[in-house]
Design a protein around this motif. Structure first.
Motif, PDB file in Angstrom:
ATOM      1  N   ARG A 179       0.873  -1.301   0.040  1.00  0.00           N
ATOM      2  CA  ARG A 179      -0.011   0.123   0.018  1.00  0.00           C
ATOM      3  C   ARG A 179       0.777   1.218   0.055  1.00  0.00           C
ATOM      4  O   ARG A 179       0.431   2.225  -0.646  1.00  0.00           O
ATOM      5  CB  ARG A 179      -1.019  -0.080   1.263  1.00  0.00           C
ATOM      6  CG  ARG A 179      -0.051  -0.039   2.701  1.00  0.00           C
ATOM      7  CD  ARG A 179      -1.212  -0.296   3.493  1.00  0.00           C
ATOM      8  NE  ARG A 179      -0.517  -0.519   5.008  1.00  0.00           N
ATOM      9  CZ  ARG A 179      -0.956  -1.182   5.988  1.00  0.00           C
ATOM     10  NH1 ARG A 179      -1.936  -1.965   5.542  1.00  0.00           N
ATOM     11  NH2 ARG A 179      -0.395  -1.546   7.274  1.00  0.00           N
ATOM     12  N   HIS A 180       2.174   1.340   0.776  1.00  0.00           N
ATOM     13  CA  HIS A 180       2.871   2.374   0.435  1.00  0.00           C
ATOM     14  C   HIS A 180       4.034   2.661  -0.639  1.00  0.00           C
ATOM     15  O   HIS A 180       4.655   3.393  -0.376  1.00  0.00           O
ATOM     16  CB  HIS A 180       3.707   2.518   1.933  1.00  0.00           C
ATOM     17  CG  HIS A 180       4.333   1.256   2.261  1.00  0.00           C
ATOM     18  ND1 HIS A 180       5.561   0.924   1.796  1.00  0.00           N
ATOM     19  CD2 HIS A 180       4.102   0.330   3.293  1.00  0.00           C
ATOM     20  CE1 HIS A 180       6.159   0.102   2.149  1.00  0.00           C
ATOM     21  NE2 HIS A 180       5.429  -0.617   3.097  1.00  0.00           N
ATOM     22  N   ALA A 181       3.597   1.446  -1.505  1.00  0.00           N
ATOM     23  CA  ALA A 181       5.156   1.325  -2.410  1.00  0.00           C
ATOM     24  C   ALA A 181       4.576   2.539  -3.703  1.00  0.00           C
ATOM     25  O   ALA A 181       3.558   2.519  -4.213  1.00  0.00           O
ATOM     26  CB  ALA A 181       4.886  -0.077  -3.316  1.00  0.00           C
ATOM     27  N   VAL A 182       5.607   3.175  -3.989  1.00  0.00           N
ATOM     28  CA  VAL A 182       5.604   4.288  -5.068  1.00  0.00           C
ATOM     29  C   VAL A 182       5.700   3.654  -6.375  1.00  0.00           C
ATOM     30  O   VAL A 182       5.169   3.955  -7.466  1.00  0.00           O
ATOM     31  CB  VAL A 182       6.631   5.380  -5.025  1.00  0.00           C
ATOM     32  CG1 VAL A 182       6.685   6.474  -5.824  1.00  0.00           C
ATOM     33  CG2 VAL A 182       6.271   6.322  -3.534  1.00  0.00           C
ATOM     34  N   ILE A 183       6.865   2.562  -6.361  1.00  0.00           N
ATOM     35  CA  ILE A 183       6.941   1.908  -7.593  1.00  0.00           C
ATOM     36  C   ILE A 183       6.070   0.785  -7.312  1.00  0.00           C
ATOM     37  O   ILE A 183       6.601  -0.255  -6.981  1.00  0.00           O
ATOM     38  CB  ILE A 183       8.512   1.565  -8.029  1.00  0.00           C
ATOM     39  CG1 ILE A 183       9.147   2.970  -7.707  1.00  0.00           C
ATOM     40  CG2 ILE A 183       8.667   0.828  -9.166  1.00  0.00           C
ATOM     41  CD1 ILE A 183      10.673   2.615  -7.942  1.00  0.00           C
ATOM     42  N   ASP A 184       4.853   0.575  -7.559  1.00  0.00           N
ATOM     43  CA  ASP A 184       3.744  -0.355  -7.124  1.00  0.00           C
ATOM     44  C   ASP A 184       3.912  -1.498  -8.096  1.00  0.00           C
ATOM     45  O   ASP A 184       3.602  -2.624  -7.457  1.00  0.00           O
ATOM     46  CB  ASP A 184       2.334   0.240  -7.160  1.00  0.00           C
ATOM     47  CG  ASP A 184       1.987   0.883  -8.518  1.00  0.00           C
ATOM     48  OD1 ASP A 184       1.540   0.319  -9.387  1.00  0.00           O
ATOM     49  OD2 ASP A 184       2.130   2.101  -8.462  1.00  0.00           O
ATOM     50  N   ASP A 185       4.395  -1.442  -9.305  1.00  0.00           N
ATOM     51  CA  ASP A 185       4.369  -2.597 -10.290  1.00  0.00           C
ATOM     52  C   ASP A 185       5.167  -3.569  -9.870  1.00  0.00           C
ATOM     53  O   ASP A 185       4.918  -4.636  -9.755  1.00  0.00           O
ATOM     54  CB  ASP A 185       4.740  -2.231 -11.617  1.00  0.00           C
ATOM     55  CG  ASP A 185       5.571  -0.895 -11.930  1.00  0.00           C
ATOM     56  OD1 ASP A 185       6.371  -0.791 -10.961  1.00  0.00           O
ATOM     57  OD2 ASP A 185       5.416  -0.115 -12.944  1.00  0.00           O
ATOM     58  N   VAL A 186       6.674  -3.153  -9.513  1.00  0.00           N
ATOM     59  CA  VAL A 186       7.628  -3.886  -9.172  1.00  0.00           C
ATOM     60  C   VAL A 186       7.481  -4.641  -7.941  1.00  0.00           C
ATOM     61  O   VAL A 186       7.437  -5.881  -7.589  1.00  0.00           O
ATOM     62  CB  VAL A 186       9.077  -3.392  -8.975  1.00  0.00           C
ATOM     63  CG1 VAL A 186      10.006  -4.299  -8.553  1.00  0.00           C
ATOM     64  CG2 VAL A 186       9.262  -2.739 -10.304  1.00  0.00           C
ATOM     65  N   ALA A 187       6.704  -3.782  -6.907  1.00  0.00           N
ATOM     66  CA  ALA A 187       6.189  -4.486  -5.820  1.00  0.00           C
ATOM     67  C   ALA A 187       5.030  -5.602  -5.761  1.00  0.00           C
ATOM     68  O   ALA A 187       5.282  -6.488  -4.863  1.00  0.00           O
ATOM     69  CB  ALA A 187       5.718  -3.283  -4.816  1.00  0.00           C
ATOM     70  N   LEU A 188       4.270  -5.114  -6.621  1.00  0.00           N
ATOM     71  CA  LEU A 188       3.222  -6.120  -6.983  1.00  0.00           C
ATOM     72  C   LEU A 188       3.724  -7.540  -7.445  1.00  0.00           C
ATOM     73  O   LEU A 188       3.388  -8.662  -6.934  1.00  0.00           O
ATOM     74  CB  LEU A 188       2.138  -5.559  -7.989  1.00  0.00           C
ATOM     75  CG  LEU A 188       1.223  -6.585  -8.261  1.00  0.00           C
ATOM     76  CD1 LEU A 188      -0.304  -5.488  -8.636  1.00  0.00           C
ATOM     77  CD2 LEU A 188       1.362  -7.614  -9.644  1.00  0.00           C
ATOM     78  N   ALA A 189       4.647  -7.457  -8.350  1.00  0.00           N
ATOM     79  CA  ALA A 189       5.509  -8.772  -8.840  1.00  0.00           C
ATOM     80  C   ALA A 189       5.938  -9.586  -7.697  1.00  0.00           C
ATOM     81  O   ALA A 189       5.959 -10.606  -7.805  1.00  0.00           O
ATOM     82  CB  ALA A 189       6.204  -8.321 -10.140  1.00  0.00           C
ATOM     83  N   ARG A 190       6.534  -8.631  -6.910  1.00  0.00           N
ATOM     84  CA  ARG A 190       7.485  -9.288  -5.612  1.00  0.00           C
ATOM     85  C   ARG A 190       6.718 -10.103  -4.901  1.00  0.00           C
ATOM     86  O   ARG A 190       6.839 -11.154  -4.354  1.00  0.00           O
ATOM     87  CB  ARG A 190       8.157  -8.461  -5.174  1.00  0.00           C
ATOM     88  CG  ARG A 190       9.618  -8.023  -5.745  1.00  0.00           C
ATOM     89  CD  ARG A 190      10.393  -6.717  -5.357  1.00  0.00           C
ATOM     90  NE  ARG A 190      11.634  -6.391  -6.072  1.00  0.00           N
ATOM     91  CZ  ARG A 190      12.160  -5.318  -6.021  1.00  0.00           C
ATOM     92  NH1 ARG A 190      11.912  -4.614  -5.156  1.00  0.00           N
ATOM     93  NH2 ARG A 190      13.271  -5.223  -6.746  1.00  0.00           N
ATOM     94  N   ALA A 191       5.653  -9.206  -4.681  1.00  0.00           N
ATOM     95  CA  ALA A 191       4.460 -10.185  -3.840  1.00  0.00           C
ATOM     96  C   ALA A 191       3.944 -11.079  -4.162  1.00  0.00           C
ATOM     97  O   ALA A 191       3.758 -12.222  -3.460  1.00  0.00           O
ATOM     98  CB  ALA A 191       3.380  -8.941  -3.301  1.00  0.00           C
ATOM     99  N   VAL A 192       3.596 -11.226  -5.601  1.00  0.00           N
ATOM    100  CA  VAL A 192       3.090 -12.373  -6.063  1.00  0.00           C
ATOM    101  C   VAL A 192       4.076 -13.490  -5.992  1.00  0.00           C
ATOM    102  O   VAL A 192       3.691 -14.714  -5.708  1.00  0.00           O
ATOM    103  CB  VAL A 192       2.438 -12.194  -7.607  1.00  0.00           C
ATOM    104  CG1 VAL A 192       2.317 -13.242  -8.376  1.00  0.00           C
ATOM    105  CG2 VAL A 192       1.305 -11.270  -7.532  1.00  0.00           C
ATOM    106  N   LYS A 193       5.350 -13.311  -6.350  1.00  0.00           N
ATOM    107  CA  LYS A 193       6.358 -14.381  -6.503  1.00  0.00           C
ATOM    108  C   LYS A 193       6.458 -14.816  -5.044  1.00  0.00           C
ATOM    109  O   LYS A 193       6.857 -16.014  -4.696  1.00  0.00           O
ATOM    110  CB  LYS A 193       7.628 -14.000  -7.194  1.00  0.00           C
ATOM    111  CG  LYS A 193       7.427 -13.990  -8.734  1.00  0.00           C
ATOM    112  CD  LYS A 193       9.015 -14.197  -9.369  1.00  0.00           C
ATOM    113  CE  LYS A 193       8.764 -14.408 -10.672  1.00  0.00           C
ATOM    114  NZ  LYS A 193      10.226 -14.534 -11.511  1.00  0.00           N
ATOM    115  N   GLY A 194       6.407 -13.956  -4.144  1.00  0.00           N
ATOM    116  CA  GLY A 194       6.592 -14.353  -2.752  1.00  0.00           C
ATOM    117  C   GLY A 194       5.701 -15.381  -2.333  1.00  0.00           C
ATOM    118  O   GLY A 194       5.810 -15.914  -1.372  1.00  0.00           O
ATOM    119  N   ALA A 195       4.483 -15.206  -2.801  1.00  0.00           N
ATOM    120  CA  ALA A 195       3.171 -15.967  -2.508  1.00  0.00           C
ATOM    121  C   ALA A 195       3.265 -17.295  -3.229  1.00  0.00           C
ATOM    122  O   ALA A 195       2.260 -18.058  -3.223  1.00  0.00           O
ATOM    123  CB  ALA A 195       1.946 -15.140  -2.812  1.00  0.00           C
ATOM    124  N   GLY A 196       4.335 -17.535  -3.985  1.00  0.00           N
ATOM    125  CA  GLY A 196       4.493 -18.732  -4.843  1.00  0.00           C
ATOM    126  C   GLY A 196       3.842 -18.802  -6.279  1.00  0.00           C
ATOM    127  O   GLY A 196       3.619 -19.517  -6.790  1.00  0.00           O
TER     128      GLY A 196
END
Length: 398
Positions: A236-253
Motif C-alpha cells: 500500500r505504501h509502494a511508490v513503484i507499485d508494479d515491481v512491488a506487486l510482482a514481488r508480492a505475487v512471486k513471494g506468495a508462490g
C-alpha cells in the motif's frame, strides 16, 4: 611518469567498462532483445470473467483517448470496467459516465474511495476500492490498467489466453510509450531499455527465478492470487507499485510474465524535457530505497558503463593511447548494438543509438535530482500528493 600513470589508469577503467558490457551482452538475460511478446491468440473452451480496474485522478483530458478502447473490448466472456475517481477536480468521473452512455460496450461502474489514509499511496488506495467493487462480481481475473493506456480491441482476450495457456498468475505488458517529440525520441526508448536491463524479461517468466517486475499500466492478475498475496494491502505504501506487486505475487508462490506490448499504448504525452524529467525523478530515488550508498553506487555504475566508453575513445585518441581508444570504442560499439533493437521496436532512426551515453547522463542527473527532491521533502510527488519514505509509513498490521 605522472602522465603515463594517468593514461594507464584510464586504460584499465575503459577495460573494466568493456568487460561490463560484454557481461551485460551475454549474461544479463539477453535484456537487449525485444522479442518477449504475447503468444499468438489462442482459443479457450471457456472464457473466464474479468473485471477491469482503472484508477484515475484528474484524467479528463486523457480519458477520451483511452477509456473507449476498454469499453470496446471484444471479449467472449463476461467483463466489466470499474473506474475509480481518485479525488479528481476536473470532472473525470462524470466524463467517464458520459463516454459509457454515448459509446456503449462493456458495462462501466464509477466509484470514489475518498482521500487515502496515512500509509497508502493514492493510486493503490483507488485500486483497493476498485478491487473491492470487482470482487462482488466474483471475477477470475482482474485487469489493473492506468487511465492513460489505450488497448487494442482483442487486448483482453490475448492477456487472458496467455495467462491461462502459460499458467501465469500475472501477465503484464510494458505499454508502448508515446514517442513523438524530439525529447521523447531521445529519452523514452532508453527508459524501457534501462528497465529491461534491471529486470530482464526472460528471467521474470522463468519458474523459480527470483527476478520479479511488472509494468503498472497493464497487469492481468488472478483474483485468487490477489487475495493470497494481499494485493494491494501488502504494497500500500509502494511508490513503484508494479515491481512491488510482482514481488508480492512471486513471494506468495505465483508466476509472473512481463513482455513488450504490440497493441497496448500509453497516450500520455511528455513533449518537453521537464515533463520527462518529472516522470523519472519522482520515483528514481524510491527505486534505490532512499539509500545514499545505493545512490552513490548507481551514479558510479552509470558513469563507468555509459560515460567511460566515449570518454575513453576521445581522450585516448587525443593522448595517443591506442589501448584506451580501442577499449573505449569497443565498449561504445557494444552499447550501441544492444540499443538498436529497442529503437527498432519504437520505430526510431538508428542514428539515435550512439547517443545513448548522453541519454544515460540525463538519467544520472534525474536520479540525483530525485534524491535532492526527497531530502527537500518534495520527493515521490504525483498530482498534488507527496508520499513518505517507506520507513515513515504506517506499519503493516497483517
Amino acid at each position: 611518469m605522472g602522465h603515463t600513470a594517468r593514461v594507464s589508469a584510464f586504460v584499465w577503467i575503459s577495460a573494466v567498462s568493456l568487460a561490463a558490457w560484454l557481461w551485460l551482452l551475454l549474461c544479463q538475460g539477453f535484456f537487449w532483445r525485444t522479442d518477449v511478446r504475447l503468444p499468438p491468440l489462442g482459443d479457450l473452451a471457456d472464457w473466464p470473467s474479468v473485471c477491469v480496474v482503472v484508477p484515475a485522478r484528474d484524467e479528463a483530458e486523457i480519458l477520451p483517448a483511452s477509456l473507449p478502447s476498454l469499453l470496446a473490448q471484444e471479449y467472449p466472456g463476461r467483463a466489466e470496467v470499474f473506474l475509480v475517481d481518485d479525488g479528481s477536480t476536473d470532472g473525470t468521473g462524470e466524463l467517464a459516465r458520459d463516454l459509457a452512455r454515448r459509446l456503449g460496450g462493456l458495462p462501466l461502474t464509477v466509484g470514489s474511495p475518498g482521500d487515502p489514509p496515512a500509509g497508502w499511496t493514492g493510486k493503490l488506495w483507488a485500486v483497493r476500492h476498485g478491487v473491492a467493487l470487482a470482487r462482488a462480481r466474483g471475477p477470475e481475473y482482474l485487469l489493473l490498467t492506468d487511465a492513460d493506456i489505450a488497448h487494442g480491441p482483442d487486448s483482453l482476450r490475448r492477456l487472458v489466453a496467455a495467462a491461462r495457456g502459460g499458467g501465469f498468475d500475472v501477465v503484464s505488458l510494458m505499454a508502448r510509450l508515446r514517442v513523438a517529440s524530439r525529447w521523447e525520441r531521445l529519452v523514452v526508448p532508453a527508459f524501457v531499455y534501462f528497465f529491461a536491463q534491471l529486470y530482464p524479461f526472460r528471467r521474470i517468466g522463468r519458474e523459480r527465478a527470483r527476478t520479479a517486475a511488472a509494468a503498472g499500466g497493464c497487469v492481468l492478475l488472478r483474483a485468487d492470487m490477489a487475495e493470497r498475496a494481499r494485493i494491494p494491502d501488502a504494497i500500500r505504501h509502494a511508490v513503484i507499485d508494479d515491481v512491488a506487486l510482482a514481488r508480492a505475487v512471486k513471494g506468495a508462490g505465483g508466476r509472473v510474465w512481463l513482455g513488450l506490448a504490440e497493441e497496448v499504448d500509453s497516450v500520455r504525452p511528455y513533449p518537453r524535457l521537464r515533463d520527462l524529467w518529472r516522470m523519472v525523478s519522482r520515483s528514481a530515488y524510491a527505486q534505490l530505497r532512499h539509500s545514499p550508498p545505493l545512490l552513490l553506487g548507481t551514479v558510479a555504475g552509470l558513469a563507468l558503463v555509459y560515460l567511460v566508453p566515449p570518454a575513453a575513445l576521445v581522450a585516448g585518441s587525443a593522448a595517443g593511447s591506442t589501448a584506451a581508444a580501442v577499449t573505449g570504442g569497443a565498449a561504445w560499439l557494444v552499447m550501441t548494438a544492444t540499443y538498436v533493437p529497442m529503437l527498432r521496436y519504437y520505430r526510431q532512426p538508428l542514428w539515435l543509438a550512439p547517443l545513448l551515453p548522453f541519454t544515460a547522463f540525463l538519467y544520472l542527473l534525474m536520479t540525483v535530482d530525485s534524491a535532492v527532491l526527497h531530502y527537500r521533502g518534495r520527493g515521490a510527488a504525483w498530482k498534488g500528493r507527496t508520499y513518505a519514505r517507506p520507513d515513515t509509513a504506517v506499519p503493516d498490521e497483517g
